[in-house]
Write an enzyme that holds these catalytic residues in place. Structure first.
Site, short mmCIF file in Angstrom:
data_model
loop_
_atom_site.label_atom_id
_atom_site.label_comp_id
_atom_site.label_asym_id
_atom_site.label_seq_id
_atom_site.Cartn_x
_atom_site.Cartn_y
_atom_site.Cartn_z
N GLY C 29 0.79 -1.22 0.00
CA GLY C 29 0.00 0.00 0.00
C GLY C 29 0.83 1.27 0.00
N CYS C 237 -27.07 -10.22 -16.67
CA CYS C 237 -26.51 -9.82 -17.97
C CYS C 237 -27.51 -10.18 -19.06
CB CYS C 237 -25.18 -10.54 -18.20
SG CYS C 237 -24.52 -10.27 -19.86
N CYS C 240 -25.55 -13.11 -21.24
CA CYS C 240 -25.18 -14.42 -20.72
C CYS C 240 -25.94 -14.78 -19.44
CB CYS C 240 -23.68 -14.50 -20.47
SG CYS C 240 -23.14 -13.61 -19.01
N CYS C 262 -22.23 -7.80 -19.28
CA CYS C 262 -21.02 -7.94 -18.48
C CYS C 262 -19.96 -6.97 -19.01
CB CYS C 262 -20.44 -9.35 -18.62
SG CYS C 262 -21.47 -10.63 -17.92
N CYS C 268 -18.13 -13.01 -20.21
CA CYS C 268 -19.42 -13.10 -20.88
C CYS C 268 -19.35 -14.11 -22.04
CB CYS C 268 -19.81 -11.72 -21.41
SG CYS C 268 -21.57 -11.53 -21.78
#
Lengths: 227, 256, 286
Positions: C29, C237, C240, C262, C268
């Protein structure tokens, strides 16, 4: 309660050729609890100067000023502040307050600063203001807008809000009508009766005779003209 | 009683020029001290040394911390000093925009110190911000407004709220009433007096306005050319000044 | 192989970047400064990510690039071509087959594994920047963990919108120490950051690299009474039928018809190949 020993005071004017102006010398005074001492002497003799020395407003050049055991001439600022909060009251001729603070709170402030609950402090303040004939509609206004006489009465109410064991009164009855004058004299008598030691300046002779137990002529403390 | 702040022989130089020098004093809990002097007298340098914004070249600034008692803040670690700055100390700047985040709402400004010490409950933070807005006489309807939409006096009051929300014990103020209208000044002074009494705050106030110190300060320190020339009870210093410079300062004030 | 040094950058530069990456992994970080190079593309097109990828790639790697989840957008295509030409590495659009994935604004839907590296393109690495413009001050705030200001931003969100409206670049605390900008990924992706793969972040213009090692604790900041929520559009979606993936909203015509698909094109596609069909799946196939 108030003991002055050989107090002297002079002003040094650094910006005027360092002129030294002695104004007081050998001032000695003793006031017992329950006693009221009137300061007398011609105008300019140093009555107000003496009061200011006792209050710590002026710095003494020498001597000791004991108030309730604290030597005002040598004490630290915070000791003098504590003294002013709990022991020594002062009713001056002029009211000096933060603008915008209502008269009721101006009078209640000495009580608040010793921790009195606000309701109780305001109640006491209201009683005093009513006794001094300040109309209730003015209580919520700042005394800066009041007439001279009204300001003087607010100032007196403030001075008597808390029961100081020692009190300094500078012309408390000046510019008051007969009725209010009587109220103020009652307040002074009341303070004496509860054992306050009082030093006062009264130009009003009748008032002086009524409340003072004895007189001290401050002319006696004038510096001797250079020998 | 232990002094809240003990200042011992503090000095700050700017090269060969004196910022301030030989400054020593004790400040007790509940005391308000005024520092007066003309521009360039070293009063702001001193204030910044005391508040940890400037490192003094010499001397100690000992603060009576809640956890460990008296500690010299000059030699304490920076994280600890910055933590003091967010908790027990507060600093009120002359210009509110130096002490506020102008792009953050009034509520966020007040809440920042709370979040900085770990407050993580939005509802509580917001309630305390609203309470403090009320205490500085700003309507809580303005809680989501940015300070840029506030008047100068309101900004200054918001800055005070932002500083006092964590219940500090010592407040440093640099010309807190400078640049405000006289009527706004009066209101601010009244507010400050009330808060000082209610919260038992100690404060060090730098100003050149003698009327401000007369109303707010218990004690006074007069500075000239980096040196302290006179100290004492406020009304005594103003009514019976001992030093030539103080006499000049007092006699220079216009009487209204 | 081309006339370029492998992966465009010279070896000294790649070593310098690798040192920054290793330091970043050692201090999760923490923003490590590095001497960002001029790249043959404008700032904002992923120059930071490209340099990190260049320093990370080996000739055996298989490389994938996504932009907002898609393999077929300009940014993704040009960066993929760039490394095909300068490094000659194999490329793929399939998440599972890639060993290094450079991404802009998304984390793939498929769970990443220990032998994969995810490289993020970062525009502004400093999460405190918008509230504190001074770099000296933000560095000090990181050093001393003075992160109250981060919550001021979230406070402002709630006070203005009634909820935390920050929906991307949602600040996280890494390994209980540094507050980090996860780059502008949707906050839906934040929980995925506790993953098996190595995550590297490159900011070219700002000259910073930072990293999250595998299996590192990543916590999204929030309030007790306004907890973090990984949100997405409340639809399956339309191609899909996936209910668990992050969706893009596509306006279809002037009548206001729209579809949700997606954002991860590879996810997808693989679902449709496996026989899943959404509301508009048939038409699209037609």
């Amino acid at each position: 309660m108030i003991e002055l020993q050989n107090v002297s005071k002079s002003f040094t004017l650094h910006n005027q050729g360092s002129a030294v102006i002695p104004v007081m010398e050998g001032a000695t005074l003793s006031v017992k609890p329950g006693e009221c001492v009137g300061l007398v002497g011609a105008s300019g003799a140093g009555k107000s100067t003496l009061m200011r020395l006792i209050y710590g407003n002026y710095l003494a050049a020498s001597g000791s000023i004991l108030v309730g055991g604290v030597d005002v001439a040598k004490a630290e600022p915070r000791e003098i502040l504590a003294l002013r909060r709990k022991t020594l009251g002062y009713v001056s001729q002029f009211l000096r307050v933060v603008p915008r603070v209502p008269a009721l709170d101006v009078v209640a402030e000495p009580l608040l600063s010793v921790g009195t609950p606000i309701e109780e402090a305001r109640e006491k303040a209201a009683t005093l203001l009513a006794g001094l004939n300040i109309p209730e509609r003015l209580w919520s206004l700042s005394p800066t807008t009041f007439s001279g006489g009204e300001q003087q009465r607010v100032n007196i109410a403030r001075g008597f809000a808390y029961d100081y064991p020692a009190l300094l009164l500078d012309e408390p009855t000046a510019s008051l009508d007969a009725q209010n004058r009587a109220t103020v004299l009652d307040l002074i008598e009341g303070a004496k009766a509860r054992g306050a030691a009082i030093v006062g300046i009264f130009h009003d002779e009748a008032a002086r005779e009524q409340v003072c137990d004895r007189f001290v002529d401050v002319s006696g403390f004038s510096p001797k003209v250079a020998a | 009683m232990t002094p809240l702040l003990q200042v011992k022989d503090v000095a700050k130089m700017y090269g060969a020029r004196i910022g301030c020098t030989d400054v020593s004093f004790d400040l007790y809990p509940g005391e308000v001290m005024g520092i007066v002097g003309e521009s360039g007298s070293g009063k702001s340098t001193l204030l910044n040394c005391l508040a940890g914004h400037l490192a003094p070249d010499r001397g100690e600034v000992v603060f009576d911390t809640r956890a460990d008692g008296p500690v010299d803040t000059v030699t304490m670690s920076e994280p600890a000093r910055r933590m003091l700055g967010r908790t027990d100390w507060a600093f009120v700047h002359q210009h509110a925009r130096d002490g506020l985040r102008m792009s953050v709402s009034a509520g966020g400004n007040i809440g920042e110190r709370l979040m900085a010490v770990g407050d993580r409950h939005y509802g509580d933070i917001r309630a305390r911000a609203a309470d403090w807005l009320g205490r500085v006489e700003i309507s809580d309807a303005r809680i989501d407004d940015r300070p840029s939409a506030f008047s100068g006096g309101m900004q200054q009051r918001l800055q005070i709220a932002r500083n006092l929300v964590t219940g500090p014990r010592l407040v440093f103020m640099d010309e807190p009433t400078g640049g405000l209208d006289v009527s706004v000044q009066a209101r601010l002074l009244d507010l400050l007096r009330g808060l000082v009494r209610e919260m038992g705050l100690s404060a060090i106030i730098v100003t050149h306005d003698l009327a401000v110190v007369r109303l707010l300060a218990d004690r006074l320190m007069v500075m000239k050319d980096g040196h302290v020339v006179e100290t004492g009870l406020t009304d005594q210093v103003l009514d019976d000044p001992q030093h030539g410079y103080t006499q000049l300062l007092v006699s220079s004030v216009l009487q209204v | 192989m081309s006339d370029y040094n492998f992966a465009y950058l010279d070896e000294q530069t790649k070593r310098m970047i690798r040192r920054a990456i290793l330091k970043g992994l050692a201090v999760p970080g923490y923003q490590v400064p590095f001497a960002s190079r001029e790249m043959p593309m404008p700032y904002g097109w992923g120059t930071g990510g490209v340099q990190v990828s260049a320093a990370t790639l080996t000739p055996e790697d298989t490389f994938k690039v996504i932009d907002q989840g898609a393999d077929d957008t300009t940014n993704a295509v040009s960066i993929r071509k760039f490394f095909e030409r300068t490094a000659g590495v194999a490329t793929t659009e399939e998440t599972e087959k890639a060993s290094v994935i450079q991404t802009r604004h998304r984390i793939p839907e498929a769970e990443l594994t220990e032998d994969q590296i995810l490289v993020y393109q970062v525009p502004i690495p400093e999460p405190l920047r918008f509230l504190e413009p001074r770099e000296t001050e933000t560095r000090k705030m990181h050093a001393l963990q003075e992160y109250g200001l981060m919550h001021v931003k979230l406070y402002e969100d709630i006070s203005q919108h009634g909820a935390i409206a920050t929906s991307y670049a949602y600040p996280v605390k890494v390994s209980d120490r540094y507050v980090m900008d996860p780059s502008p990924i949707p906050k839906f992706d934040n929980p995925k950051m506790e993953m098996a793969a190595i995550q590297l972040f490159g900011a070219g213009r700002e000259q910073r690299i930072y990293a999250v090692p595998p299996y590192t604790k990543v916590v999204s900041l929030d309030f007790e009474d306004y907890p973090f929520e990984a949100s997405k559009a409340d639809h399956p979606c339309d191609l899909c039928a996936a209910e668990d993936s992050y969706l893009d909203e596509v306006i279809l015509d002037d009548a206001g018809n729209r579809m949700f698909v997606c954002s991860d094109t590879d996810y997808c596609r693989s679902r449709r190949e496996a026989g899943h069909v959404g509301r508009l799946g048939e038409e699209a196939a037609a």
